[in-house]
Design an enzyme around this catalytic site. Structure first.
Site, PDB file in Angstrom:
ATOM      1  N   ASN A  28       0.850  -1.193   0.000  1.00  0.00           N
ATOM      2  CA  ASN A  28       0.000   0.000   0.000  1.00  0.00           C
ATOM      3  C   ASN A  28       0.885   1.243   0.000  1.00  0.00           C
ATOM      4  OD1 ASN A  28      -2.420   1.421  -0.028  1.00  0.00           O
ATOM      5  ND2 ASN A  28      -2.468   1.581   2.197  1.00  0.00           N
ATOM      6  N   HIS A  30       2.998   4.632  -0.503  1.00  0.00           N
ATOM      7  CA  HIS A  30       2.735   6.055  -0.669  1.00  0.00           C
ATOM      8  C   HIS A  30       4.065   6.777  -0.833  1.00  0.00           C
ATOM      9  CE1 HIS A  30       3.962   6.253   3.507  1.00  0.00           C
ATOM     10  NE2 HIS A  30       2.941   5.493   3.879  1.00  0.00           N
ATOM     11  N   HIS A  33       7.042   5.790   1.389  1.00  0.00           N
ATOM     12  CA  HIS A  33       7.770   4.586   0.973  1.00  0.00           C
ATOM     13  C   HIS A  33       8.689   4.879  -0.212  1.00  0.00           C
ATOM     14  CE1 HIS A  33       4.051   2.588   2.746  1.00  0.00           C
ATOM     15  NE2 HIS A  33       5.028   2.002   3.411  1.00  0.00           N
ATOM     16  N   ASP A 147       8.398   5.362  12.219  1.00  0.00           N
ATOM     17  CA  ASP A 147       8.345   4.241  13.168  1.00  0.00           C
ATOM     18  C   ASP A 147       9.647   4.251  13.969  1.00  0.00           C
ATOM     19  OD1 ASP A 147       5.786   2.802  12.304  1.00  0.00           O
ATOM     20  OD2 ASP A 147       6.862   2.990  10.409  1.00  0.00           O
ATOM     21  N   GLN A 150      10.662   1.238  16.180  1.00  0.00           N
ATOM     22  CA  GLN A 150      11.002   0.113  15.303  1.00  0.00           C
ATOM     23  C   GLN A 150      12.385   0.294  14.702  1.00  0.00           C
ATOM     24  OE1 GLN A 150       8.208  -1.753  12.263  1.00  0.00           O
ATOM     25  NE2 GLN A 150       9.408  -0.402  10.944  1.00  0.00           N
ATOM     26  N   SER A 183       0.042   4.269   5.639  1.00  0.00           N
ATOM     27  CA  SER A 183      -0.933   3.452   4.919  1.00  0.00           C
ATOM     28  C   SER A 183      -2.280   3.449   5.625  1.00  0.00           C
ATOM     29  CB  SER A 183      -0.413   2.019   4.778  1.00  0.00           C
ATOM     30  OG  SER A 183       0.771   1.991   4.001  1.00  0.00           O
TER      31      SER A 183
END
EC number: 6.3.2.1
Length: 279
Positions: A28, A30, A33, A147, A150, A183
């Site tokens: 997905n 965008h 990314h 993130d 992460q 997303s």
């Protein structure tokens, strides 16, 4: 661009490549990314992307089944970015048998913030990232700062496991109104989308407070949570932490100018949004 689902075919295709730059995604795609793909190209060649919606990182009440899957659109976007290989395995490709072995981050980093509200999330992330790294064997991999936790966990994991890959951090890409691209933004209703930039504005006010000399971080955090709640949000956390390890800073560290980051997660309607801002 080659689209490959088989791990063996991927390894055959990449054999002899020693400067591969890797961008793992759940699809997905965008503009956020795609900015990762461009940054990857600055650090290695060829660029390999992956699309895999990883069941292991979704909790029992989360959105695995309805997570947007837009493979054909994603392929077209990646082709325009001149990605060399898209690795798009099925669940059977990635997990041909139950994934009994897991990579568990330490509680001091994996059990706080997102880890507190999404138990098992980072174990799922670390397990799939380790497996993807084994498949692609990149020299560098790019992860977004959106993130933030992460990114830190993956970077530390690679260091601790002596994985020969450099983790590159990419800046968060935002819409014109300040909302961090995600997303999950597509889940927002029209009214919620108008309200959503308030999360970034709230983090900016927290940042301004710290830079303006406020040393009662708990007060800043509580004011921010209350502000969002009054506007109809359901905050999970808004927390000011050290960038180095996501531990709350001491008074001495504050006075010494310790680099900080404010992180937030909050639900707006049925959609949970996360964001952060370095201080």
């Amino acid at each position: 661009m080659k689209v490959i689902s088989s791990i063996q075919e991927l390894r055959d295709q990449l054999r002899g490549q020693n400067r591969t730059a890797f961008v793992p995604t759940m699809g997905n795609l965008h503009e956020g990314h795609l900015s990762l793909m461009r940054l990857a190209r600055q650090h290695g060649d060829p660029v390999v992307a992956s699309i895999f919606v990883n069941r292991l990182q979704f909790g029992p009440n989360e959105d695995f089944d309805k997570y947007p899957r837009t493979l054909q659109d994603d392929i077209e976007k990646l082709q325009k970015e001149n990605v060399y290989v898209l690795f798009a395995p099925t669940e059977r490709d990635m997990y041909p048998e139950p994934q009994e072995y897991r990579v568990l981050p330490p509680d001091d980093l994996g059990g706080i913030l997102e880890g507190e509200f999404r138990p098992g999330f980072f174990a799922g992330v670390c397990t799939v990232v380790t497996k993807l790294m084994s498949c692609v064997q990149p020299r560098v991999a790019v992860f977004g700062k959106k993130d933030y936790q992460q990114l830190m966990i993956v970077r530390r994991m690679c260091q601790q496991l002596a994985l020969p890959v450099d983790i590159i951090a990419a800046e968060t890409v935002r819409d014109e109104d300040g909302l961090a691209l995600s997303s999950r933004n597509r889940y927002l209703t029209t009214d919620e989308r108008k309200e959503a930039p308030e999360l970034a504005k709230t983090l900016q006010r927290v940042r301004d407070g710290v830079l303006g000399g406020e040393r009662d971080l708990g007060k800043l955090e509580q004011t921010a949570r209350t502000h969002l709640a009054e506007r109809g949000w359901a905050p999970d956390y808004i927390s000011i932490r050290r960038r180095a390890n996501l531990i709350a800073p001491s008074a001495a560290e504050l006075e010494a100018g310790e680099p900080l980051v404010v992180l937030a997660a909050a639900k707006l309607g049925a959609t949970r949004l996360i964001d952060n801002l370095e201080i």
